[in-house]
Write a protein that holds these residues in place. Structure first.
Motif, PDB file in Angstrom:
ATOM      1  N   GLY A  60       0.815  -1.209   0.000  1.00 47.31           N
ATOM      2  CA  GLY A  60       0.000   0.000   0.000  1.00 47.31           C
ATOM      3  C   GLY A  60       0.842   1.250   0.000  1.00 47.31           C
ATOM      4  O   GLY A  60       2.066   1.220  -0.171  1.00 47.31           O
ATOM      5  N   GLY A  61       0.180   2.382   0.205  1.00 53.35           N
ATOM      6  CA  GLY A  61       0.849   3.673   0.151  1.00 53.35           C
ATOM      7  C   GLY A  61       1.635   3.990   1.412  1.00 53.35           C
ATOM      8  O   GLY A  61       1.853   3.143   2.277  1.00 53.35           O
ATOM      9  N   THR A  62       2.019   5.234   1.524  1.00 49.39           N
ATOM     10  CA  THR A  62       2.911   5.662   2.592  1.00 49.39           C
ATOM     11  C   THR A  62       2.360   5.343   3.978  1.00 49.39           C
ATOM     12  O   THR A  62       3.053   4.787   4.822  1.00 49.39           O
ATOM     13  CB  THR A  62       3.160   7.177   2.483  1.00 49.39           C
ATOM     14  OG1 THR A  62       3.712   7.452   1.200  1.00 49.39           O
ATOM     15  CG2 THR A  62       4.120   7.645   3.559  1.00 49.39           C
ATOM     16  N   ARG A  63       1.114   5.676   4.216  1.00 48.84           N
ATOM     17  CA  ARG A  63       0.543   5.464   5.548  1.00 48.84           C
ATOM     18  C   ARG A  63      -0.046   4.068   5.696  1.00 48.84           C
ATOM     19  O   ARG A  63       0.195   3.390   6.696  1.00 48.84           O
ATOM     20  CB  ARG A  63      -0.532   6.519   5.817  1.00 48.84           C
ATOM     21  CG  ARG A  63       0.042   7.926   5.941  1.00 48.84           C
ATOM     22  CD  ARG A  63      -1.006   8.922   6.375  1.00 48.84           C
ATOM     23  NE  ARG A  63      -0.460  10.256   6.516  1.00 48.84           N
ATOM     24  CZ  ARG A  63      -1.168  11.329   6.892  1.00 48.84           C
ATOM     25  NH1 ARG A  63      -2.460  11.199   7.172  1.00 48.84           N
ATOM     26  NH2 ARG A  63      -0.583  12.503   6.997  1.00 48.84           N
ATOM     27  N   ASN A  64      -0.807   3.630   4.709  1.00 44.99           N
ATOM     28  CA  ASN A  64      -1.479   2.335   4.834  1.00 44.99           C
ATOM     29  C   ASN A  64      -0.486   1.169   4.875  1.00 44.99           C
ATOM     30  O   ASN A  64      -0.735   0.155   5.527  1.00 44.99           O
ATOM     31  CB  ASN A  64      -2.449   2.135   3.666  1.00 44.99           C
ATOM     32  CG  ASN A  64      -3.618   3.102   3.717  1.00 44.99           C
ATOM     33  OD1 ASN A  64      -3.962   3.599   4.786  1.00 44.99           O
ATOM     34  ND2 ASN A  64      -4.225   3.369   2.574  1.00 44.99           N
ATOM     35  N   GLY A  65       0.630   1.323   4.171  1.00 43.63           N
ATOM     36  CA  GLY A  65       1.569   0.216   4.082  1.00 43.63           C
ATOM     37  C   GLY A  65       2.696   0.252   5.089  1.00 43.63           C
ATOM     38  O   GLY A  65       3.515  -0.677   5.124  1.00 43.63           O
ATOM     39  N   ARG A 117       5.172  -2.913   6.105  1.00 47.71           N
ATOM     40  CA  ARG A 117       6.583  -2.885   5.698  1.00 47.71           C
ATOM     41  C   ARG A 117       7.506  -2.980   6.914  1.00 47.71           C
ATOM     42  O   ARG A 117       8.566  -3.597   6.842  1.00 47.71           O
ATOM     43  CB  ARG A 117       6.872  -1.632   4.878  1.00 47.71           C
ATOM     44  CG  ARG A 117       6.213  -1.664   3.501  1.00 47.71           C
ATOM     45  CD  ARG A 117       6.674  -0.537   2.601  1.00 47.71           C
ATOM     46  NE  ARG A 117       6.148  -0.725   1.256  1.00 47.71           N
ATOM     47  CZ  ARG A 117       5.028  -0.171   0.787  1.00 47.71           C
ATOM     48  NH1 ARG A 117       4.322   0.636   1.581  1.00 47.71           N
ATOM     49  NH2 ARG A 117       4.615  -0.406  -0.430  1.00 47.71           N
ATOM     50  N   ARG A 129      11.515   5.955  -0.134  1.00 45.86           N
ATOM     51  CA  ARG A 129      10.647   5.697  -1.279  1.00 45.86           C
ATOM     52  C   ARG A 129      11.457   5.351  -2.522  1.00 45.86           C
ATOM     53  O   ARG A 129      11.008   4.565  -3.361  1.00 45.86           O
ATOM     54  CB  ARG A 129       9.777   6.926  -1.550  1.00 45.86           C
ATOM     55  CG  ARG A 129       8.673   7.150  -0.539  1.00 45.86           C
ATOM     56  CD  ARG A 129       7.956   8.452  -0.816  1.00 45.86           C
ATOM     57  NE  ARG A 129       6.800   8.637   0.054  1.00 45.86           N
ATOM     58  CZ  ARG A 129       6.144   9.782   0.168  1.00 45.86           C
ATOM     59  NH1 ARG A 129       6.544  10.846  -0.510  1.00 45.86           N
ATOM     60  NH2 ARG A 129       5.101   9.863   0.968  1.00 45.86           N
ATOM     61  N   PRO A 145       7.654   2.953   2.663  1.00 43.91           N
ATOM     62  CA  PRO A 145       7.472   2.587   1.275  1.00 43.91           C
ATOM     63  C   PRO A 145       8.629   3.083   0.425  1.00 43.91           C
ATOM     64  O   PRO A 145       9.224   4.092   0.723  1.00 43.91           O
ATOM     65  CB  PRO A 145       6.164   3.253   0.875  1.00 43.91           C
ATOM     66  CG  PRO A 145       5.457   3.544   2.164  1.00 43.91           C
ATOM     67  CD  PRO A 145       6.498   3.726   3.177  1.00 43.91           C
TER      68      PRO A 145
END
Length: 339
Positions: free
Chosen positions: A36-41, A45, A116, A339
């Motif tokens: 997922g993205g920065t916050r969701n993942g 991670r 990133r 991410p």
């Protein structure tokens, strides 16, 4: 020559260990790709990085052992494989390097922008590496590697149906192993949300593996008839055992019995690898090179067995201690990952 059979057994043990240990590390990178993205993942991670962090480099010792055993014990086979399959072998090497450096640099990067930058390299290389390893296995299994130096086609040898089947199965199998390991680790950390995330992904990956295997039956029958016949002959018991273990692991996964699921998933991978070995025996290169034809002289084999035994005395307890200390797949600390 009994020494050659012993060395071949060591070789296949190393390949099996690499598949279930480094394979799970590669699969963890695949799940990093879809976290997922920065916050969701971020939580996923961090969990992935904490799970593979202490052991991801140590697991590569098995492929090093396998390569050394192959070029020392069966040098003509090593020469044939390395000169015909140099393209996927090079891609595997690049994948391992890019994956490792990206993982290390991402965790060390002080800024989010740099994290990133390195994250896609880690994730994509984790997907690419097992795929190309699978194509190499498929090329050998389908008999596309003739004996001799650079005698096989450098493109069609590893892009045939069995190779593509092997690549997809390797990538999906790694993803399944990793998700199962990550479930158990999350359970030990009492993180029920991550348990469910990776349980669902393990179920999806397991179903994909099952579909690939079922679709691959006809592929092997048409593209690798000698292997197909061997699997239905000498390798049938191991093949059936692998199928039973795989189905049982999915059932136990649905019941959230993660420790047993991991054991059965490992068993299913190991038994299918040994089914391949038994089905192909005594050929190392299907139709062109047997164990007896390619083995090094007896004196070399004896020296190699002694070296393996001495190395095992040093390496196996060390790896055992490492896994015990971090309670595989439990990790003591989660390094910062983004991410």
């Amino acid at each position: 020559m009994i020494e050659a059979d012993v060395v071949l057994g060591f070789l296949w043990f190393c390949i099996s260990a690499y598949a279930v240990l480094a394979g799970a590390d590669f699969g963890a990178g695949v799940w990093d790709l879809v976290a997922g993205g920065t916050r969701n993942g971020l939580r996923q991670r961090r969990h992935i990085a904490a799970t593979i962090g202490p052991v991801w480099e140590a697991n590569h010792v098995w492929i090093i052992f396998a390569l050394v055993i192959l070029w020392t014990g069966f040098p003509s086979v090593f020469a044939a494989i390395s000169t015909t399959l140099y393209i996927p072998i090079t891609l595997v090497a690049f994948g391992i390097i890019i994956r490792g450096s990206s993982f290390a640099l991402r965790n060390a990067a002080p800024q989010l922008a740099l994290k990133r930058l390195f994250s896609p390299g880690f994730a994509l290389a984790s997907l690419m590496t097992p795929f190309f390893l699978g194509t190499i296995a498929g090329a050998i299994a389908s008999g596309r590697i003739p004996a001799g130096i650079a005698r096989g086609n450098v493109l069609s040898s590893w892009t045939g149906p069995t190779s593509l089947l092997g690549g997809v199965l390797a990538a999906s199998g790694c993803a399944y192993l990793a998700a199962v390991y990550l479930c158990l680790d999350a359970r030990r950390n009492h993180d029920d949300e991550l348990v469910e995330v990776f349980r669902r992904r393990a179920l999806y990956a397991g179903l994909v593996c099952t579909a690939v295997v079922l679709a691959g039956i006809d592929v092997l029958r048409l593209d690798a008839p000698r292997l197909y016949a061997g699997l239905l002959g000498r390798g049938l018991l191991l093949l059936v055992t692998s199928a039973v273990l795989s189905a049982s692991s999915l059932i136990l996964l649905g019941r959230r019995r993660f420790a047993l699921t991991r054991a059965l998933a490992i068993g299913s991978v190991v038994t299918v690898l040994w089914a391949w070995a038994v089905a192909q025996f005594p050929d190392l290169l299907v139709g062109s090179a047997t164990i007896a034809q390619t083995a090094s002289p007896r004196s070399t084999m004896v020296a190699l067995i002694i070296a393996i035994a001495v190395g095992g005395v040093l390496v196996f307890p060390s790896l055992g201690l490492l896994f015990w200390m971090v309670r595989l797949p439990q990790r003591a600390a989660a390094p910062e990952a983004a991410p």
